[in-house]
Each structure stands twice: as structure tokens, then as C-alpha cells.
Write an enzyme that holds these catalytic residues in place. Structure first.
Site, mmCIF file in Angstrom:
data_model
loop_
_atom_site.group_PDB
_atom_site.id
_atom_site.type_symbol
_atom_site.label_atom_id
_atom_site.label_comp_id
_atom_site.label_asym_id
_atom_site.label_seq_id
_atom_site.Cartn_x
_atom_site.Cartn_y
_atom_site.Cartn_z
ATOM 1 N N LYS A 6 0.667 -1.236 -0.013
ATOM 2 C CA LYS A 6 -0.030 -0.053 0.214
ATOM 3 C C LYS A 6 0.910 1.091 -0.087
ATOM 4 C CE LYS A 6 -2.014 1.815 3.648
ATOM 5 N NZ LYS A 6 -1.839 3.357 3.784
ATOM 6 N N ASP B 95 -3.455 4.262 -1.910
ATOM 7 C CA ASP B 95 -4.510 4.678 -1.007
ATOM 8 C C ASP B 95 -4.375 6.027 -0.767
ATOM 9 O OD1 ASP B 95 -6.262 4.451 1.007
ATOM 10 O OD2 ASP B 95 -4.876 3.974 2.444
ATOM 11 N N LYS C 294 -7.357 8.336 -1.376
ATOM 12 C CA LYS C 294 -8.551 8.570 -0.589
ATOM 13 C C LYS C 294 -8.985 9.850 -1.261
ATOM 14 C CE LYS C 294 -7.752 6.800 3.992
ATOM 15 N NZ LYS C 294 -6.487 6.250 3.700
ATOM 16 N N PHE C 295 -9.403 9.851 -2.574
ATOM 17 C CA PHE C 295 -9.716 11.088 -3.543
ATOM 18 C C PHE C 295 -10.971 11.456 -3.100
ATOM 19 C CE2 PHE C 295 -6.814 8.945 -6.830
ATOM 20 C CZ PHE C 295 -5.691 9.707 -6.575
ATOM 21 N N ASP D 293 -13.306 15.079 -4.004
ATOM 22 C CA ASP D 293 -13.180 16.335 -4.669
ATOM 23 C C ASP D 293 -14.650 16.455 -5.620
ATOM 24 O OD1 ASP D 293 -12.415 18.862 -5.830
ATOM 25 O OD2 ASP D 293 -10.560 18.233 -5.032
ATOM 26 N N ILE D 294 -14.549 17.526 -6.323
ATOM 27 C CA ILE D 294 -15.699 17.367 -7.270
ATOM 28 C C ILE D 294 -15.510 16.392 -8.371
ATOM 29 C CG2 ILE D 294 -16.021 19.859 -6.955
ATOM 30 C CD1 ILE D 294 -14.607 20.445 -9.466
ATOM 31 N N PRO D 295 -16.751 16.161 -8.970
ATOM 32 C CA PRO D 295 -16.535 14.907 -9.935
ATOM 33 C C PRO D 295 -15.515 14.774 -10.916
ATOM 34 C CG PRO D 295 -18.866 15.394 -9.290
ATOM 35 C CD PRO D 295 -18.025 16.504 -8.720
ATOM 36 N N ALA D 296 -15.275 16.169 -11.609
ATOM 37 C CA ALA D 296 -14.477 16.247 -12.695
ATOM 38 C C ALA D 296 -12.792 15.958 -11.850
ATOM 39 C CB ALA D 296 -14.375 17.360 -13.379
ATOM 40 N N THR E 192 -10.951 3.909 10.317
ATOM 41 C CA THR E 192 -10.975 2.975 11.273
ATOM 42 C C THR E 192 -10.487 3.929 12.615
ATOM 43 O OG1 THR E 192 -8.709 2.362 10.645
ATOM 44 C CG2 THR E 192 -10.673 1.190 10.072
ATOM 45 N N ARG F 224 -4.615 -6.439 13.354
ATOM 46 C CA ARG F 224 -3.628 -6.380 14.462
ATOM 47 C C ARG F 224 -3.540 -7.853 14.842
ATOM 48 N NH1 ARG F 224 -2.654 -2.414 12.661
ATOM 49 N NH2 ARG F 224 -1.899 -0.500 13.631
ATOM 50 N N GLN G 209 -5.345 2.897 15.808
ATOM 51 C CA GLN G 209 -6.535 2.399 15.302
ATOM 52 C C GLN G 209 -7.621 2.137 16.399
ATOM 53 O OE1 GLN G 209 -7.267 1.924 12.169
ATOM 54 N NE2 GLN G 209 -5.021 2.245 11.198
ATOM 55 N N GLY H 275 0.220 -2.962 8.606
ATOM 56 C CA GLY H 275 1.501 -2.199 8.530
ATOM 57 C C GLY H 275 2.430 -2.247 9.717
ATOM 58 N N ARG H 276 2.344 -1.767 10.669
ATOM 59 C CA ARG H 276 3.530 -1.813 11.792
ATOM 60 C C ARG H 276 3.807 -3.060 12.085
ATOM 61 N NH1 ARG H 276 0.920 3.387 14.509
ATOM 62 N NH2 ARG H 276 -0.721 2.550 13.259
#
Length: 251
Positions: free
Chosen positions: A47, A74, A76-77, A79-82, A138, A200, A209, A229-230
Site C-alpha cells: 500500500k 491509498d 482517498k480521493f 473532490d468534485i466529480p471532474a 478506522t 492487528r 486504530q 502495516g506496523r
């Protein structure tokens, strides 16, 4: 892939279980991330989050793919559609196979993002990615969600509502905490993807988390892939930690 299968046979987990675990390269500089991903035996998915992408730029996706890895981008977009469409088009053209968007961007933006991702992949000969809608991060706890954002819905109502909005817009899956997986899987059978951070292994620190679960339990609940991750990246033996997580999925 043939070498991966041979290695997995010699260890305690299968290639299939390795495909289920996405290792988050969070908190690493670009050179660290590339060195780490190259040395973890059997690794299939990584990721790339905001911190690494901002520091390394799009090249890091290409470099990881050159190592034979599959990339979960990752960012995480939201915004406006365009703008969301343009971002997803370019992300898909990079070869990212999982891409996150925020479900609360709304149906018009989600539909535009999905259409553009297909176009971006096809224009460069890449696999068409799966877009994953983020429902509730999360790190959120219900009381703080209500207090700080004035959202009257509880998490148990908000998550499935956003998941349904996403599925209706043509999005291929969701990111959710493992605690919501059972309910979402009942609402959305495969191939709708449920990718779960907040994993975890037994004995690992929870960190930031708030809603967590062990690897085997999350898969049994209906998760498609797990983001870890960690517990792997900060382990003294990262290959061993990865192998332990993979082996737990075979129990």
C-alpha cells in the site's frame, strides 16, 4: 509467480494467503520503502499512502511494480466529480490495481471516478483497477464522530449506507474496519471487495486504530484483503512477521 509459489511451499503459508495481505509502507522514505518491499519474501501487495506518494511521487508506483508487486494506491480521493475522475484516470494509468475514493463524495463523483479509472487503465494497457470507497475511517470512534462532525447516524448505520451508495454507483468495493465486515458482506456478496485496515495480530500494539481485529477473524468475517502495516514493517524480522500473518489465514 512460479518462484513465489516454490518459496511458499517451502514455508508455512500459501501463495493464496500472500495475495490476501497488503503491507502498508506508511512512515517510510522512498528508499526505505523500496528496500523493504524487495526483501520481504513472498510479498505480493503493498500500500502506497499519502505520505509516501507526496514524497516520492508517481515514480514509486512504477518502481514497486518493477519489483513484481501489486500496488494499492491509498490516496482517498475526495473532490468534485471532474477532479476525482481526472485523479482516478491517472492513478489507473500508473498501474495501481486498488485505488481509494471517499464514499461521501457522492454518487455523481463516484460514477465519474469509476468511468475514468477504466479509461485510464485501458489507454495504457493496464489491468482495470478496483476502486474502493472509504466509508468511515478506522481511527473514528462513534462519540467523536457525532461530537465533531455533527453526524447523528451511528457508525453501524453510516457504514452500510455509504457502502450501498458506492455499490449503486458502480464502485467495486469498500474500505471498512473489520468490525463492519460481517454486516457488509451480508449486504454485498463477492465479488464486491471488502478491504480492511485495523488488522492487528495477537499481541501487537493497537496504535492509532480504534476498531481492530486479528487476521484470521477478519477473513472469517468476509474480508477480501487485509491491510497490515506496523506489525510487519516494524518487526525485527519482517519476512517472519509476514509469514506468520499469512499462516494465520490458513488455520
Amino acid at each position: 509467480m512460479r518462484a513465489l509459489r516454490r518459496w511458499c511451499v517451502a514455508t508455512s503459508f500459501s501463495a493464496e494467503s500472500a495475495e490476501r495481505i497488503i503491507v502498508a509502507l506508511d512512515g517510510m522514505a522512498p528508499d526505505q520503502a523500496l528496500a523493504f518491499s524487495a526483501q520481504v519474501e513472498g510479498l505480493r501487495w503493498v500500500k502506497v499512502g499519502l505520505e509516501l506518494f507526496v514524497q516520492a511521487g508517481p515514480d514509486v508506483v512504477a518502481q514497486l511494480r518493477e519489483q513484481g508487486l501489486r500496488v494499492f494506491l491509498d490516496l482517498k480521493f475526495h473532490d468534485i466529480p471532474a477532479t476525482m475522475a481526472g485523479a482516478c484516470r491517472r492513478a489507473a494509468a500508473l498501474g495501481a490495481e486498488l485505488i481509494t475514493v471517499h464514499a461521501c463524495a457522492g454518487s455523481e463523483a463516484l460514477q465519474a471516478a469509476q468511468t475514468a479509472a477504466v479509461e485510464g487503465a485501458q489507454s495504457t494497457g493496464q489491468r482495470v483497477p478496483t476502486l474502493l470507497a472509504v466509508t468511515v475511517l478506522t481511527s473514528w470512534e462513534e462519540q467523536r464522530l457525532q461530537r465533531e462532525l455533527a453526524i447523528s447516524q451511528g457508525i453501524a448505520e453510516r457504514v452500510p449506507g455509504l457502502a450501498q451508495l458506492s455499490a449503486s454507483a458502480g464502485i467495486g468495493g469498500c474500505v471498512c474496519s473489520p468490525l463492519e465486515v460481517t454486516a457488509l458482506r451480508a449486504q454485498h456478496p463477492e465479488p464486491f471487495a471488502l478491504v480492511t485496515p485495523g488488522i492487528r495480530p495477537k499481541g501487537a500494539a493497537v496504535g492509532d486504530q480504534a476498531r481492530v481485529m486479528g487476521p484470521a477473524e477478519a477473513m472469517a468475517a468476509g474480508a477480501s484483503k487485509l491491510v497490515i502495516g506496523r506489525p510487519i514493517t516494524q518487526a525485527e524480522n519482517s519476512s517472519g512477521a509476514f509469514a506468520t500473518c499469512c499462516a494465520a489465514l490458513m488455520v
